[in-house]
Scaffold this motif. Structure first.
Motif, short mmCIF file in Angstrom:
data_model
loop_
_atom_site.label_atom_id
_atom_site.label_comp_id
_atom_site.label_asym_id
_atom_site.label_seq_id
_atom_site.Cartn_x
_atom_site.Cartn_y
_atom_site.Cartn_z
N PRO A 298 0.91 -1.23 0.02
CA PRO A 298 0.40 -0.11 -0.02
C PRO A 298 0.72 1.52 0.24
O PRO A 298 0.17 2.31 -0.70
CB PRO A 298 -1.23 0.14 1.59
CG PRO A 298 -1.08 -1.90 2.14
CD PRO A 298 0.06 -2.20 1.17
N GLU A 299 1.92 1.35 0.24
CA GLU A 299 3.06 2.07 0.40
C GLU A 299 3.48 2.93 -0.54
O GLU A 299 3.76 4.11 -0.37
CB GLU A 299 4.83 2.43 1.77
CG GLU A 299 4.11 1.49 3.14
CD GLU A 299 3.12 0.31 3.27
OE1 GLU A 299 3.46 -0.29 4.80
OE2 GLU A 299 3.25 -0.35 2.52
N LEU A 300 3.35 1.81 -1.72
CA LEU A 300 3.72 2.32 -3.03
C LEU A 300 3.08 2.33 -4.10
O LEU A 300 2.98 2.57 -5.20
CB LEU A 300 5.50 0.81 -2.85
CG LEU A 300 5.67 0.71 -2.75
CD1 LEU A 300 7.16 -0.40 -3.04
CD2 LEU A 300 7.14 2.44 -2.59
N ILE B 206 -18.83 -4.05 -4.74
CA ILE B 206 -19.32 -4.18 -3.66
C ILE B 206 -19.63 -2.66 -3.09
O ILE B 206 -20.49 -2.37 -2.01
CB ILE B 206 -19.41 -5.19 -3.31
CG1 ILE B 206 -18.49 -5.35 -2.34
CG2 ILE B 206 -19.27 -6.33 -3.74
CD1 ILE B 206 -17.80 -6.33 -1.64
N ALA B 207 -18.22 -2.05 -2.73
CA ALA B 207 -18.20 -0.85 -1.89
C ALA B 207 -17.11 0.07 -2.31
O ALA B 207 -16.15 -0.08 -2.78
CB ALA B 207 -17.90 -1.06 -0.32
N VAL B 208 -17.45 0.60 -1.69
CA VAL B 208 -15.61 2.25 -1.55
C VAL B 208 -14.94 1.17 -0.25
O VAL B 208 -15.66 0.99 0.62
CB VAL B 208 -16.03 3.33 -1.04
CG1 VAL B 208 -15.17 4.25 -0.75
CG2 VAL B 208 -17.14 3.76 -2.58
N ASP B 209 -13.67 1.09 -0.67
CA ASP B 209 -12.79 0.51 0.42
C ASP B 209 -12.44 1.78 2.07
O ASP B 209 -12.32 2.57 1.70
CB ASP B 209 -11.48 0.11 -0.17
CG ASP B 209 -10.31 -0.86 1.00
OD1 ASP B 209 -10.77 -1.13 2.52
OD2 ASP B 209 -9.81 -1.15 0.50
N PRO B 210 -13.18 0.95 2.94
CA PRO B 210 -12.89 2.22 3.65
C PRO B 210 -11.73 1.68 5.42
O PRO B 210 -11.49 3.16 5.24
CB PRO B 210 -13.39 1.64 4.85
CG PRO B 210 -14.06 -0.60 4.58
CD PRO B 210 -13.59 -0.39 3.17
N ASN B 211 -10.78 1.58 3.70
CA ASN B 211 -9.44 1.75 4.48
C ASN B 211 -8.37 1.76 3.94
O ASN B 211 -7.91 2.84 4.12
CB ASN B 211 -8.44 0.48 4.65
CG ASN B 211 -9.16 -0.58 5.55
OD1 ASN B 211 -9.63 -0.27 7.02
ND2 ASN B 211 -9.77 -2.07 5.52
N ARG C 199 -9.47 5.82 -2.04
CA ARG C 199 -8.78 5.71 -3.56
C ARG C 199 -9.42 4.35 -4.09
O ARG C 199 -8.39 4.18 -5.69
CB ARG C 199 -8.15 5.97 -3.48
CG ARG C 199 -7.69 7.30 -3.00
CD ARG C 199 -6.00 8.06 -3.00
NE ARG C 199 -5.38 6.60 -2.06
CZ ARG C 199 -4.21 6.02 -2.37
NH1 ARG C 199 -3.39 6.02 -3.23
NH2 ARG C 199 -4.12 5.70 -1.33
N ARG C 200 -10.34 3.38 -3.47
CA ARG C 200 -10.22 2.15 -4.43
C ARG C 200 -11.55 1.68 -3.46
O ARG C 200 -12.55 2.25 -2.34
CB ARG C 200 -8.63 0.50 -3.70
CG ARG C 200 -7.72 1.31 -3.46
CD ARG C 200 -6.20 0.34 -4.21
NE ARG C 200 -5.36 1.31 -3.88
CZ ARG C 200 -5.28 1.82 -5.09
NH1 ARG C 200 -5.59 1.80 -5.86
NH2 ARG C 200 -4.00 2.43 -5.38
N ALA C 201 -12.40 0.65 -4.53
CA ALA C 201 -13.53 0.61 -4.12
C ALA C 201 -13.04 -0.71 -3.92
O ALA C 201 -12.36 -1.51 -4.50
CB ALA C 201 -14.39 0.37 -6.12
N PHE D 11 -11.12 -7.60 -3.97
CA PHE D 11 -10.26 -7.68 -4.33
C PHE D 11 -9.83 -5.90 -4.66
O PHE D 11 -11.48 -5.74 -4.99
CB PHE D 11 -9.42 -7.61 -6.01
CG PHE D 11 -10.42 -8.08 -6.77
CD1 PHE D 11 -9.76 -6.88 -7.23
CD2 PHE D 11 -10.12 -9.33 -7.16
CE1 PHE D 11 -10.70 -6.87 -8.72
CE2 PHE D 11 -11.05 -9.18 -8.54
CZ PHE D 11 -11.50 -8.17 -9.10
N PRO D 12 -8.97 -4.84 -3.76
CA PRO D 12 -9.74 -3.61 -4.48
C PRO D 12 -9.45 -2.91 -5.85
O PRO D 12 -8.73 -4.11 -6.52
CB PRO D 12 -8.69 -2.49 -3.42
CG PRO D 12 -7.33 -4.46 -2.71
CD PRO D 12 -8.31 -5.28 -3.13
#
Length: 199
Positions: free
Chosen positions: A134-136, A166-171, A174-176, A185-186
């Motif tokens: 995720p950092e990259l 199905i949703a926007v990624d809560p974490n 910028r990703r669903a 998967f995101p």
């Protein structure tokens, strides 16, 4: 040019796909028929640094010394007519797992101007490779958060398989989250725009 993909050593390969190990070792349980390409293996620091430092060292110690077109040709040659699949240990979509094969895939994709996807995740844009730390992952633009809610509920058939946002990624806003079969998967705005018509 032949496709090149990535996967885990433990992923079942479709017919015509050949595992090409780019890890420092090989699992004892892997059946015969794989190839090994240690040129893309990480250095001895691989378990002792942060993802950012890993990325820097992998570029300096490994990738910057190589010609991506030569590497692609060698991978294709190793597969002997099959589709080469660069493999390492980490499985996709395991919380917190990431792998250098995502970095190698991005490096090749940028040089060859074509995607190098994770097997089973071909729908994703290169920047959304499921094993990129995720950092990259590259943000869309500095500070910009795209409106992904407009894609939620949208469906598409991709490579014969039903996918649904199905949703926007809560974490990571910028990703669903995309669901396909029994996996989710995101996905970022590039993937969503390419495959799903927004509401």
């Amino acid at each position: 040019m032949t496709d090149i993909k990535t996967a885990s050593w433990f992923t079942k390969m479709p017919e015509g796909h050949v595992k090409v190990g780019i890890s420092r070792g090989i699992p004892r349980t892997v059946a015969a028929g794989y190839r090994v390409y240690r040129t893309l293996a990480p250095g001895p620091w691989f378990h002792s640094v942060t993802p950012e430092e890993y990325d820097r060292l992998y570029k300096v110690d490994v990738l910057d010394r190589l010609d991506p077109r030569v590497v692609a040709t060698q991978l294709i040659d190793l597969a002997r007519g099959g589709i080469p699949v660069m493999v390492c240990y980490e499985r996709p979509m395991v919380q917190g797992d990431w792998c250098h094969r995502a970095m190698a895939a991005l490096w090749l994709a940028e040089a060859l101007d074509r995607p190098i996807p994770e097997l089973g995740f071909e729908v994703l844009a290169q920047a959304d490779h499921p094993l990129m730390p995720p950092e990259l992952k590259r943000p869309t633009k500095a500070g910009e958060v795209p409106d992904l809610a407009r894609f939620v509920g949208r469906s598409a058939t991709i490579d014969g398989e039903a996918h649904q946002v199905i949703a926007v990624d809560p974490n990571d806003p910028r990703r669903a989250i995309v669901k396909a079969g029994n996996r989710s998967f995101p996905a970022g705005i590039d993937t969503l725009t390419r495959h799903f018509k927004p509401v």
